[in-house]
Design a protein around this motif. Structure first.
Motif, PDB file in Angstrom:
ATOM      1  N   LEU A  65      14.257  47.254  10.096  1.00 20.99           N
ATOM      2  CA  LEU A  65      13.582  47.184   8.828  1.00 20.99           C
ATOM      3  C   LEU A  65      12.712  45.957   8.657  1.00 20.99           C
ATOM      4  O   LEU A  65      11.725  45.766   7.951  1.00 20.99           O
ATOM      5  N   THR A  66      13.066  44.648   9.583  1.00 22.60           N
ATOM      6  CA  THR A  66      12.509  43.690   9.369  1.00 22.60           C
ATOM      7  C   THR A  66      11.757  43.288  10.463  1.00 22.60           C
ATOM      8  O   THR A  66      10.877  42.167  10.664  1.00 22.60           O
ATOM      9  N   ALA A  67      11.486  44.176  11.434  1.00 23.80           N
ATOM     10  CA  ALA A  67      10.718  43.745  12.716  1.00 23.80           C
ATOM     11  C   ALA A  67       9.430  43.287  12.382  1.00 23.80           C
ATOM     12  O   ALA A  67       8.505  42.429  13.120  1.00 23.80           O
ATOM     13  N   ARG A  71      11.388  41.399   4.360  1.00 24.44           N
ATOM     14  CA  ARG A  71      12.584  40.533   4.170  1.00 24.44           C
ATOM     15  C   ARG A  71      13.468  41.717   3.344  1.00 24.44           C
ATOM     16  O   ARG A  71      12.985  42.580   2.649  1.00 24.44           O
ATOM     17  N   LEU A  72      14.833  41.645   3.525  1.00 29.36           N
ATOM     18  CA  LEU A  72      15.923  42.651   3.033  1.00 29.36           C
ATOM     19  C   LEU A  72      17.050  41.684   2.055  1.00 29.36           C
ATOM     20  O   LEU A  72      17.451  40.774   2.558  1.00 29.36           O
ATOM     21  N   LEU A  73      16.895  42.060   0.810  1.00 29.80           N
ATOM     22  CA  LEU A  73      17.833  41.444  -0.148  1.00 29.80           C
ATOM     23  C   LEU A  73      18.523  42.474  -0.831  1.00 29.80           C
ATOM     24  O   LEU A  73      18.116  43.400  -1.197  1.00 29.80           O
ATOM     25  N   VAL A  74      19.910  42.322  -0.566  1.00 28.67           N
ATOM     26  CA  VAL A  74      20.769  43.054  -1.416  1.00 28.67           C
ATOM     27  C   VAL A  74      21.306  42.544  -2.731  1.00 28.67           C
ATOM     28  O   VAL A  74      22.040  41.378  -2.439  1.00 28.67           O
ATOM     29  N   VAL A  75      21.499  43.220  -3.745  1.00 26.58           N
ATOM     30  CA  VAL A  75      21.651  42.359  -4.854  1.00 26.58           C
ATOM     31  C   VAL A  75      22.968  43.203  -5.809  1.00 26.58           C
ATOM     32  O   VAL A  75      22.857  44.419  -5.661  1.00 26.58           O
ATOM     33  N   THR A  76      23.920  42.560  -6.006  1.00 21.66           N
ATOM     34  CA  THR A  76      24.914  43.039  -6.806  1.00 21.66           C
ATOM     35  C   THR A  76      25.295  42.250  -7.901  1.00 21.66           C
ATOM     36  O   THR A  76      24.777  40.900  -7.929  1.00 21.66           O
ATOM     37  N   CYS A  77      26.171  42.823  -8.811  1.00 18.85           N
ATOM     38  CA  CYS A  77      26.530  41.774 -10.086  1.00 18.85           C
ATOM     39  C   CYS A  77      27.738  40.943  -9.758  1.00 18.85           C
ATOM     40  O   CYS A  77      28.306  40.268 -10.522  1.00 18.85           O
ATOM     41  N   ASP A  78      28.121  40.992  -8.496  1.00 23.48           N
ATOM     42  CA  ASP A  78      29.376  40.255  -8.307  1.00 23.48           C
ATOM     43  C   ASP A  78      29.178  38.709  -7.879  1.00 23.48           C
ATOM     44  O   ASP A  78      28.061  38.511  -7.893  1.00 23.48           O
ATOM     45  N   SER A  79      30.241  37.930  -7.965  1.00 24.67           N
ATOM     46  CA  SER A  79      30.043  36.478  -7.783  1.00 24.67           C
ATOM     47  C   SER A  79      29.446  36.080  -6.341  1.00 24.67           C
ATOM     48  O   SER A  79      29.839  37.092  -5.312  1.00 24.67           O
ATOM     49  N   LEU A  92      27.025  40.570   8.111  1.00 24.79           N
ATOM     50  CA  LEU A  92      25.746  41.038   7.506  1.00 24.79           C
ATOM     51  C   LEU A  92      24.670  40.023   7.647  1.00 24.79           C
ATOM     52  O   LEU A  92      24.891  38.881   7.465  1.00 24.79           O
ATOM     53  N   PRO A  93      23.633  40.398   8.492  1.00 27.09           N
ATOM     54  CA  PRO A  93      22.622  39.501   8.762  1.00 27.09           C
ATOM     55  C   PRO A  93      21.709  39.373   7.855  1.00 27.09           C
ATOM     56  O   PRO A  93      20.781  38.408   7.887  1.00 27.09           O
ATOM     57  N   PHE A  94      21.437  39.843   6.523  1.00 24.16           N
ATOM     58  CA  PHE A  94      20.695  39.733   5.556  1.00 24.16           C
ATOM     59  C   PHE A  94      20.991  39.297   4.345  1.00 24.16           C
ATOM     60  O   PHE A  94      22.493  38.687   4.226  1.00 24.16           O
ATOM     61  N   THR A  95      20.486  38.838   3.335  1.00 23.34           N
ATOM     62  CA  THR A  95      20.812  38.073   2.162  1.00 23.34           C
ATOM     63  C   THR A  95      21.292  38.675   1.179  1.00 23.34           C
ATOM     64  O   THR A  95      20.810  39.849   0.808  1.00 23.34           O
TER      65      THR A  95
END
Length: 161
Positions: A65-67, A71-79, A92-95
């Motif tokens: 995906l990042t080759a 950039r890969l960003l995963v977003v949740t409403c968790d703290s 997990l290697p991504f942000t």
């Protein structure tokens, strides 16, 4: 696949700007990532079965995906503390981005916030290097998105550049 989010956001529109903390409290700004594509993946809840399978699939495909510099960003409403623990457990290697406070502000801006349970819906967007929404996909709760769709979208964006 869908091409619109919420009532006014669709492919070809400028991506809503945001700044939010990662798992260590470091602010991540969409503006600072300009120049390269950003795959923004909204996940409802950390430590749940389907969300766990999605981040595991993203982890396994991360290098592909990042080759080319995406950039890969995963977003949740968790703290951010919950996300830090989840990132460590899942390796997990991504942000991971915490959309905890103001609660769901990023998800709301992208039309991905679910008022019923206060979490993000399964929405993903690919933002080009200039900050324009280039692609989007949604999936119902309980149904994982396919990593192959992400790979195809990222490759198509690079091919069009």
């Amino acid at each position: 696949m869908t091409t619109s989010l919420g009532s006014s956001l669709h492919v070809g529109c400028p991506a809503p700007a945001f700044t939010a903390p990662d798992t260590h409290g470091t602010p991540v700004s969409l503006e600072a990532l300009r120049g390269a594509p950003v795959l923004l993946v909204f996940i409802p809840f950390a430590f749940t079965r389907v969300c766990g399978s999605e981040v595991a699939a993203l982890r396994d495909a991360y290098l592909d995906l990042t080759a080319d510099g995406a950039r890969l960003l995963v977003v949740t409403c968790d703290s951010m503390m919950v996300l830090r623990a989840w990132a460590e457990v899942e390796e997990l290697p991504f942000t991971l981005i915490s959309d905890f406070w103001p609660h769901g502000s990023i998800a709301r801006a992208y039309g991905a916030f679910n008022e019923t349970d206060g979490a993000a819906d399964r929405v993903s967007v690919l933002i080009d290097g200039e900050g324009t929404l280039a692609w989007t996909i949604t999936s119902p709760r309980g149904q994982a998105r396919r990593v192959e769709d992400y790979l195809s979208a990222v490759q198509a964006l690079w091919a069009a550049a």
